[in-house]
Design a protein around this motif. Structure first.
Motif, PDB file in Angstrom:
ATOM      1  N   LYS A  21       0.863  -1.174   0.000  1.00 47.77           N
ATOM      2  CA  LYS A  21       0.000   0.000   0.000  1.00 47.77           C
ATOM      3  C   LYS A  21       0.903   1.229   0.000  1.00 47.77           C
ATOM      4  N   TYR A  22       0.485   2.261  -0.736  1.00 48.46           N
ATOM      5  CA  TYR A  22       1.363   3.406  -0.995  1.00 48.46           C
ATOM      6  C   TYR A  22       0.559   4.697  -1.006  1.00 48.46           C
ATOM      7  N   GLY A  23       1.141   5.777  -0.486  1.00 54.57           N
ATOM      8  CA  GLY A  23       0.492   7.078  -0.528  1.00 54.57           C
ATOM      9  C   GLY A  23       1.513   8.202  -0.444  1.00 54.57           C
ATOM     10  N   VAL A  24       1.102   9.410  -0.856  1.00 61.01           N
ATOM     11  CA  VAL A  24       1.975  10.582  -0.835  1.00 61.01           C
ATOM     12  C   VAL A  24       1.342  11.685   0.005  1.00 61.01           C
ATOM     13  N   LEU A  25       2.207  12.513   0.586  1.00 60.16           N
ATOM     14  CA  LEU A  25       1.737  13.559   1.492  1.00 60.16           C
ATOM     15  C   LEU A  25       2.515  14.842   1.266  1.00 60.16           C
ATOM     16  N   ASP A  26       1.826  15.977   1.464  1.00 61.57           N
ATOM     17  CA  ASP A  26       2.494  17.276   1.430  1.00 61.57           C
ATOM     18  C   ASP A  26       3.305  17.505   2.694  1.00 61.57           C
ATOM     19  N   ASP A  27       2.760  17.078   3.817  1.00 57.84           N
ATOM     20  CA  ASP A  27       3.442  17.255   5.098  1.00 57.84           C
ATOM     21  C   ASP A  27       3.002  16.150   6.049  1.00 57.84           C
ATOM     22  N   LEU A  28       3.620  16.121   7.207  1.00 54.14           N
ATOM     23  CA  LEU A  28       3.385  15.058   8.180  1.00 54.14           C
ATOM     24  C   LEU A  28       2.854  15.658   9.470  1.00 54.14           C
ATOM     25  N   SER A  29       1.582  15.478   9.730  1.00 52.80           N
ATOM     26  CA  SER A  29       1.013  15.978  10.981  1.00 52.80           C
ATOM     27  C   SER A  29       1.328  15.010  12.114  1.00 52.80           C
ATOM     28  N   ASP A  30       1.280  15.501  13.338  1.00 51.77           N
ATOM     29  CA  ASP A  30       1.449  14.614  14.495  1.00 51.77           C
ATOM     30  C   ASP A  30       0.409  13.501  14.465  1.00 51.77           C
ATOM     31  N   GLU A  31      -0.819  13.854  14.101  1.00 47.64           N
ATOM     32  CA  GLU A  31      -1.895  12.876  14.103  1.00 47.64           C
ATOM     33  C   GLU A  31      -1.622  11.762  13.097  1.00 47.64           C
ATOM     34  N   PHE A  32      -1.139  12.141  11.900  1.00 46.69           N
ATOM     35  CA  PHE A  32      -0.830  11.107  10.911  1.00 46.69           C
ATOM     36  C   PHE A  32       0.279  10.188  11.416  1.00 46.69           C
ATOM     37  N   LEU A  33       1.356  10.764  11.921  1.00 41.78           N
ATOM     38  CA  LEU A  33       2.489   9.947  12.360  1.00 41.78           C
ATOM     39  C   LEU A  33       2.060   8.964  13.453  1.00 41.78           C
ATOM     40  N   GLU A  34       1.289   9.433  14.393  1.00 44.10           N
ATOM     41  CA  GLU A  34       0.873   8.563  15.489  1.00 44.10           C
ATOM     42  C   GLU A  34      -0.116   7.500  15.016  1.00 44.10           C
ATOM     43  N   THR A  35      -1.038   7.879  14.135  1.00 47.06           N
ATOM     44  CA  THR A  35      -2.009   6.908  13.627  1.00 47.06           C
ATOM     45  C   THR A  35      -1.317   5.852  12.764  1.00 47.06           C
ATOM     46  N   ALA A  36      -0.402   6.288  11.898  1.00 44.47           N
ATOM     47  CA  ALA A  36       0.282   5.351  11.010  1.00 44.47           C
ATOM     48  C   ALA A  36       1.161   4.389  11.800  1.00 44.47           C
ATOM     49  N   PHE A  37       1.925   4.894  12.746  1.00 38.79           N
ATOM     50  CA  PHE A  37       2.829   4.024  13.487  1.00 38.79           C
ATOM     51  C   PHE A  37       2.061   3.090  14.419  1.00 38.79           C
TER      52      PHE A  37
END
Length: 487
Positions: free
Chosen positions: A350-366
């Motif tokens: 699975k693959y995706g691209v992002l403009d920036d990395l929010s705290d919420e994204f990093l915590e949800t992804a990890f």
């Protein structure tokens, strides 16, 4: 549409007679001995392997064991004439055909049910021109072979992270590797190609010759024909680069990801990095029970600039740091994942691209990754940028404007584990896909198929232009076992 083609047969074995196969086999180059060279030099000729033959079970296997398919035949071509004969035979008998080089296609596009695998692995000649800094590479060559030949002259082109990946598949869908931040994608460095088209012609494609075909090849995948020869631009690299991993306890993951968010965009272009959450292998090949978070890297610049390039990174939590990076030959660095990502595992991406990395994204992804079903599953987060983000020539390859990319590679050992791992992948991805910027896809990194996905990956205007090229060179969609562009 493509998914249905992969799941069902478009023909049956009974429609092809023994006589048909015999006549076809007679067109393929036989084994020949060239005399007058000492004891003689034998060059392997083409082989036709059919269901029931002794080598069939071995020959039909591909890198991703998730895809168990049963072709009518595997043709091991020895030259362009064999490719032409095979393409003509497939077209005349309305058989699905798929080229295979390294066989690394994640969605299984290197194999097919009830059709023909055109195996190019006997076509692996490589010619380096150290003066022009170019490489001419046959369509069955592997990345490690290209690295070996070019590094003898202190040269390299951009190419993957696994040495037994096929040059062809990597190139035609873009091509990312450790040198991409300096020199762009592999496809940016393609000078010309020779292509067998659906009507059996062998065409040259370059900016000056069949330019529409050349445009389509640079990102359009295998939609337009079988590439028998590539010509690449090479660059001075190495032979030593600084590479490997720097690792921390998994408890440092969120802190490292937040550090990377700030530091990544400041990297020099000679440095390429990615953060990996994974279970590394022990010396006996088994996985460690304890996950780690690592920075995987390659610095290919001037050695005197290394300290400055890594200063901030090495200052991050140095007391917890394990450094397994060193100066080593570039060709060796290219093999570092070979065993970890070896043939025979079931694999889904699975693959995706992002403009920036929010705290919420990093915590949800990890935190979501921690719930994985298999310890072979890992996630990576990388900052691309550099030469990859620059527009360069007009090519259809969907170049990311977004600098961050996230990849989750879901891997498992046994076939019966498929359903739970694929279901986990979809559940996990649904929890984070809302953070991604666009539907842009790097098609070498997706495990999914479908016309909508392909159209979204290229964007409507580029996709329509690709369709025009497809109608010119493959109007009947003979080459459809790919991320398909429908004529």
């Amino acid at each position: 549409m493509v998914t249905e083609l992969l799941a069902t047969s478009t023909t049956t074995a009974s429609s092809i007679t023994d006589t048909d196969w015999a006549e076809f086999a007679a067109e393929l180059r036989p084994t020949k001995t060239f005399h007058g060279l000492g004891d003689g030099v034998v060059r392997e000729g083409a082989r036709l392997i059919r269901k029931g033959d002794a080598d069939y079970e071995t020959a039909r296997q591909v890198w991703n064991a998730m895809h168990q398919r049963y072709p009518l035949a595997i043709v091991e071509a020895a030259g362009a004439a064999d490719v032409v004969a095979t393409v003509n035979f497939a077209r005349e008998h309305d058989l699905p055909i798929t080229p295979r080089c390294g066989g690394h296609s994640i969605p299984g596009l290197s194999t097919v049910d009830d059709g023909i695998i055109l195996d190019l692995s006997r076509m692996r000649a490589i010619q380096i021109d150290p003066v022009r800094k170019t490489a001419r590479v046959e369509g069955g060559a592997l990345l490690g072979e290209l690295d070996h030949e070019s590094q003898a002259f202190g040269l390299a082109t951009v190419g993957g992270q696994i040495s037994n990946t096929g040059v062809a598949g990597l190139t035609l869908n873009g091509g990312w590797g450790w040198l991409a931040r300096r020199f762009g994608y592999t496809v940016d460095n393609l000078i010309s190609a020779q292509v067998v088209t659906a009507d059996g012609r062998l065409l040259n494609a370059s900016k000056d010759e069949n330019p529409d075909l050349f445009w389509g090849l640079r990102g359009g995948g295998g939609n337009f024909g079988v590439v028998t020869l590539f010509e690449f631009q090479l660059f001075e690299v190495g032979p030593l680069v600084y590479g490997g991993q720097i690792s921390w306890p998994i408890e440092k993951a969120i802190d490292l990801l937040k550090f990377y968010r700030e530091w990544g965009p400041r990297q020099v272009e000679e440095l390429t990095t990615e953060v990996i959450a994974w279970h590394t292998e022990e010396e006996d090949g088994s996985l460690s029970d304890q996950a780690v978070i690592s920075m995987s890297l390659c610095f290919s610049g001037d050695p005197k600039d290394l300290d400055d390039a890594l200063a901030e990174l090495l200052a991050f939590s140095p007391d917890d740091m394990v450094v397994e990076a060193e100066w080593l030959p570039y060709a060796v660095l290219q093999t570092q994942y070979d065993e970890f990502l070896r043939h025979g595992f079931n694999t889904y991406y699975k693959y995706g691209v992002l403009d920036d990395l929010s705290d919420e994204f990093l915590e949800t992804a990890f935190n979501g990754w921690l719930t994985k079903k298999s310890n072979h599953t890992f996630m990576t987060l990388g900052y691309w940028g550099g030469a990859m983000s620059r527009a360069g020539d007009d090519v259809p390859f969907p170049r990311n404007k977004e600098p961050w990319r996230a990849v989750t590679e879901i891997r498992w050992e046994e076939a019966h584990e498929r359903d739970e791992n694929v279901q986990w992948a979809h559940d996990y991805w649904s929890s984070i896909e809302g953070y991604f910027s666009t539907k842009n896809q790097y098609l070498n990194f997706t495990g999914d198929l479908g016309e909508d996905l392909v159209r979204d990956a290229y964007g409507r205007s580029v996709y329509e232009r690709l369709r025009e090229v497809k109608r010119t060179y493959d109007p009947q969609n003979l080459f459809r076992m790919n991320q398909n562009i429908v004529p």
